[in-house]
Design a protein around this motif. Structure first.
Motif, PDB file in Angstrom:
ATOM      1  N   PRO A 118       4.872  10.974  -5.166  1.00 51.61           N
ATOM      2  CA  PRO A 118       6.046  11.349  -4.375  1.00 51.61           C
ATOM      3  C   PRO A 118       6.342  10.268  -3.346  1.00 51.61           C
ATOM      4  O   PRO A 118       5.453   9.854  -2.604  1.00 51.61           O
ATOM      5  N   LEU A 119       7.589   9.799  -3.322  1.00 55.72           N
ATOM      6  CA  LEU A 119       7.956   8.666  -2.458  1.00 55.72           C
ATOM      7  C   LEU A 119       9.302   8.905  -1.801  1.00 55.72           C
ATOM      8  O   LEU A 119      10.338   8.878  -2.463  1.00 55.72           O
ATOM      9  N   THR A 120       9.286   9.137  -0.498  1.00 52.28           N
ATOM     10  CA  THR A 120      10.513   9.313   0.270  1.00 52.28           C
ATOM     11  C   THR A 120      11.285   8.006   0.281  1.00 52.28           C
ATOM     12  O   THR A 120      10.744   6.953   0.616  1.00 52.28           O
ATOM     13  N   ALA A 159       9.605  13.786  -1.301  1.00 50.60           N
ATOM     14  CA  ALA A 159       9.541  15.041  -0.560  1.00 50.60           C
ATOM     15  C   ALA A 159      10.957  15.567  -0.351  1.00 50.60           C
ATOM     16  O   ALA A 159      11.853  14.808   0.037  1.00 50.60           O
ATOM     17  N   GLN A 163       8.680  17.717  -5.139  1.00 53.10           N
ATOM     18  CA  GLN A 163       7.760  17.973  -4.025  1.00 53.10           C
ATOM     19  C   GLN A 163       8.483  18.751  -2.928  1.00 53.10           C
ATOM     20  O   GLN A 163       9.512  18.304  -2.410  1.00 53.10           O
ATOM     21  N   HIS A 178       3.999  20.293  -0.725  1.00 51.11           N
ATOM     22  CA  HIS A 178       3.504  19.171   0.093  1.00 51.11           C
ATOM     23  C   HIS A 178       2.604  19.737   1.199  1.00 51.11           C
ATOM     24  O   HIS A 178       3.081  20.178   2.243  1.00 51.11           O
ATOM     25  N   ASN A 197      -0.451  14.832   4.534  1.00 48.26           N
ATOM     26  CA  ASN A 197       0.186  13.830   5.414  1.00 48.26           C
ATOM     27  C   ASN A 197       0.748  14.343   6.733  1.00 48.26           C
ATOM     28  O   ASN A 197       1.741  13.815   7.238  1.00 48.26           O
ATOM     29  N   ARG A 228      -0.376  19.280  -3.020  1.00 51.80           N
ATOM     30  CA  ARG A 228      -0.935  17.988  -2.622  1.00 51.80           C
ATOM     31  C   ARG A 228      -1.624  18.126  -1.266  1.00 51.80           C
ATOM     32  O   ARG A 228      -1.050  18.713  -0.338  1.00 51.80           O
ATOM     33  N   PHE A 242      -6.670   5.295   1.552  1.00 53.83           N
ATOM     34  CA  PHE A 242      -5.264   4.885   1.542  1.00 53.83           C
ATOM     35  C   PHE A 242      -4.842   4.308   2.888  1.00 53.83           C
ATOM     36  O   PHE A 242      -5.123   4.861   3.937  1.00 53.83           O
ATOM     37  N   PHE A 260      -1.384   1.949   4.669  1.00 53.13           N
ATOM     38  CA  PHE A 260      -0.069   1.354   4.431  1.00 53.13           C
ATOM     39  C   PHE A 260      -0.152  -0.169   4.389  1.00 53.13           C
ATOM     40  O   PHE A 260       0.791  -0.839   4.020  1.00 53.13           O
ATOM     41  N   GLY A 314      -3.939   3.627  -3.047  1.00 54.24           N
ATOM     42  CA  GLY A 314      -4.480   2.270  -3.128  1.00 54.24           C
ATOM     43  C   GLY A 314      -4.819   1.803  -4.536  1.00 54.24           C
ATOM     44  O   GLY A 314      -5.364   0.710  -4.699  1.00 54.24           O
ATOM     45  N   GLY A 317       2.088   4.727  -5.932  1.00 55.31           N
ATOM     46  CA  GLY A 317       3.225   4.778  -5.031  1.00 55.31           C
ATOM     47  C   GLY A 317       3.960   3.458  -4.997  1.00 55.31           C
ATOM     48  O   GLY A 317       4.925   3.219  -5.735  1.00 55.31           O
ATOM     49  N   ARG A 318       3.475   2.533  -4.162  1.00 55.98           N
ATOM     50  CA  ARG A 318       4.230   1.316  -3.889  1.00 55.98           C
ATOM     51  C   ARG A 318       4.496   0.471  -5.136  1.00 55.98           C
ATOM     52  O   ARG A 318       5.578  -0.082  -5.295  1.00 55.98           O
TER      53      ARG A 318
HETATM   54  C1  LIG Z   1       7.769   4.461   0.986  1.00 53.56           C
HETATM   55  C2  LIG Z   1       6.762   5.553   0.858  1.00 53.56           C
HETATM   56  C3  LIG Z   1       7.187   6.881   0.890  1.00 53.56           C
HETATM   57  C4  LIG Z   1       6.269   7.941   0.734  1.00 53.56           C
HETATM   58  N1  LIG Z   1       6.731   9.231   0.691  1.00 53.56           N
HETATM   59  C5  LIG Z   1       5.883  10.234   0.413  1.00 53.56           C
HETATM   60  C6  LIG Z   1       6.377  11.560   0.210  1.00 53.56           C
HETATM   61  O1  LIG Z   1       7.585  11.823   0.239  1.00 53.56           O
HETATM   62  N2  LIG Z   1       5.456  12.529  -0.045  1.00 53.56           N
HETATM   63  C7  LIG Z   1       4.116  12.277  -0.117  1.00 53.56           C
HETATM   64  O2  LIG Z   1       3.320  13.188  -0.363  1.00 53.56           O
HETATM   65  N3  LIG Z   1       3.630  11.017   0.051  1.00 53.56           N
HETATM   66  C8  LIG Z   1       4.478  10.003   0.280  1.00 53.56           C
HETATM   67  N4  LIG Z   1       3.996   8.714   0.369  1.00 53.56           N
HETATM   68  C9  LIG Z   1       2.595   8.451   0.026  1.00 53.56           C
HETATM   69  C10 LIG Z   1       2.490   8.097  -1.486  1.00 53.56           C
HETATM   70  O3  LIG Z   1       2.794   9.226  -2.292  1.00 53.56           O
HETATM   71  C11 LIG Z   1       1.079   7.634  -1.891  1.00 53.56           C
HETATM   72  O4  LIG Z   1       0.146   8.650  -1.626  1.00 53.56           O
HETATM   73  C12 LIG Z   1       0.694   6.381  -1.130  1.00 53.56           C
HETATM   74  O5  LIG Z   1       1.730   5.417  -1.156  1.00 53.56           O
HETATM   75  C13 LIG Z   1      -0.563   5.774  -1.721  1.00 53.56           C
HETATM   76  O6  LIG Z   1      -0.341   5.294  -3.007  1.00 53.56           O
HETATM   77  P1  LIG Z   1      -0.186   3.698  -3.285  1.00 53.56           P
HETATM   78  O7  LIG Z   1      -1.366   3.044  -2.653  1.00 53.56           O
HETATM   79  O8  LIG Z   1      -0.200   3.625  -4.797  1.00 53.56           O
HETATM   80  O9  LIG Z   1       1.104   3.261  -2.692  1.00 53.56           O
HETATM   81  C14 LIG Z   1       4.892   7.657   0.566  1.00 53.56           C
HETATM   82  C15 LIG Z   1       4.462   6.321   0.558  1.00 53.56           C
HETATM   83  C16 LIG Z   1       5.377   5.296   0.688  1.00 53.56           C
HETATM   84  C17 LIG Z   1       4.882   3.861   0.616  1.00 53.56           C
END
Ligand SMILES: Cc1cc2nc3c(=O)[nH]c(=O)nc-3n(C[C@H](O)[C@H](O)[C@H](O)COP(=O)(O)O)c2cc1C
Length: 376
Positions: free
Chosen positions: A25-27, A61, A103, A176, A179, A228, A271, A273, A300, A322-323
């Motif tokens: 899930p990625l906002t 989300a 989500q 959700h 976080n 989650r 994890f 950023f 990660g 995610g990223r």
């Molecule tokens: C730009 C961005 C937006 C995110 N939005 C959400 C979200 O809406 N809901 C959520 O549960 N986690 C969110 N996350 C966390 C990611 O789902 C994920 O757990 C996190 O990026 C770790 O994974 P990665 O290392 O593969 O990026 C977000 C992360 C990023 C970078």
């Protein structure tokens, strides 16, 4: 042949996936800022990531109600218009043979009165503000502790949103609970100082999470319900005195009461950023040992592809990216073929237009020679 591994099929609810690479899930904050309706950009973005089919996508989300947070550009799933918008997204994903869960989000204290209807004060477990300012540089406000009778309305909002999600064509919903948003604000001991049945003991602090799961399961069925969780996260200023005990209890209750949930999704404590996999003295083993069914692990893995492959082979888990899934619309294909990945651009994660959203090339597109004046 092993039945585990990133490219082994697995069943989620009623859906057969061809592989275990999941869109986390990625906002991305690209919905209409007023109506929170998803649009053609969303159709394209999720359609691209549905790839050649057989994968699981989890949406960004998505607000369960107007009171759920309302960041400008975050989508909702409470209005007719939003449901119609999402129908086009789910169709695009299903047309390509993939599965999509939405989500469900309520941010609790992680918002501002200015974004809420009638400038309402944000709500949380207790009247404790997040320290400092948010990512937009706005100082956090002191929230209002939810009255006990408002908690049942909140639970109802999750159930209604889940019902809307099925109407919109989603294959299921992911609650959700991670976080530092409202469910997590109830779970963590530093953000919940209630003295009623939703505060104090671990049983009380995890009650909201468990009641939301009960209500959503009752509404759409366990095979369409997932949650989650993120023990050990400090995002949005949450902290718990006894994470292993708190989430151990929560996961045990889920295992006892809802062993047939579509999946349990947890975020690795490592994890960060930052642009690395990070490191932590903690891991998810304690919870993973309690949960006997489908498990998604995130955090990660894009920075540690060998670790992702090894982890999936060892445990049978699905891995959410995610990223690197933001930057690689064809990520499952690239991982399977061991192809290089596009880098992601942090500056375009949130908001704005198609740039950094739908314009990342597939591997094939990166191989096409640029058209020159002579050949055009
Ligand atoms: C730009 C961005 C937006 C995110 N939005 C959400 C979200 O809406 N809901 C959520 O549960 N986690 C969110 N996350 C966390 C990611 O789902 C994920 O757990 C996190 O990026 C770790 O994974 P990665 O290392 O593969 O990026 C977000 C992360 C990023 C970078």
């Amino acid at each position: 042949m092993s039945s585990k591994g990133l490219f082994q099929p697995i069943r989620i609810g009623n859906h057969e996936l061809k592989h275990r690479v999941v869109l986390a899930p990625l906002t991305r904050l690209r919905a209409d800022p007023e109506t929170h309706v998803p649009n053609e950009k969303h159709v394209q973005y999720y359609g691209q990531r549905a790839g050649n089919g057989g994968g699981l996508l989890i949406t960004e989300a998505t607000n369960i109600s107007p009171m759920a947070g309302n960041y400008p550009g975050a989508p909702g799933i409470w209005s007719k218009e939003q449901i119609e918008g999402w129908k086009k997204v789910t169709k695009a994903v299903h047309d390509r043979g993939s599965t999509i869960f939405v989500q469900l989000w309520h941010v609790g204290r992680a918002t501002h009165a200015v974004w809420l209807p009638n400038n309402a004060q944000p709500v949380s477990a207790s009247a404790i503000a997040i320290n400092g300012s948010d990512t937009f540089g706005i100082a956090h406000e002191v929230p209002r502790a939810l009255e006990i009778n408002e908690i049942s309305d909140l639970i109802n909002d999750y159930a209604k949103a889940a019902k809307n999600a099925i109407e919109a064509g989603f294959d299921g919903v992911e609650i959700h609970g991670a976080n530092g948003y409202i469910i997590d604000q109830f779970i963590n001991s530093n953000s919940n100082q209630r003295t009623d049945r939703y505060g104090g003991s671990i049983e009380n602090r995890t009650r909201l999470a468990l009641e939301v799961v009960d209500a959503v399961v009752k509404t759409v069925g366990a095979d369409k319900t997932a949650i989650r969780l993120s023990p050990f996260t400090h995002f949005q200023d949450v902290d718990d005195a006894t994470p292993n005990d708190t989430w151990g209890y929560l996961v045990q209750q889920l295992q006892n009461n809802h062993p047939d949930l579509a999946y349990l999704h947890m975020i690795e404590p490592r994890f960060t950023f930052e642009d690395s996999a990070g490191a932590s003295e903690h891991n998810l083993d304690h919870f993973r040992n309690i949960w006997k069914s489908v498990f998604i692990n995130a955090g990660g893995f894009g920075h540690d592809l060998a670790g992702a492959i090894e982890h999936a082979e060892k445990t049978g888990d699905l891995i959410a990216f995610g990223r690197y899934y933001i930057a690689n619309p064809d990520l499952p294909y690239r991982l399977q073929q061991q192809l290089p990945l596009n880098a992601y651009n942090r500056a375009t994660f949130y908001g704005a237009g198609p740039e950094g959203y739908t314009d990342y090339p597939t591997y094939e597109e990166t191989q096409i020679a640029p058209v020159t004046a002579a050949t055009a």
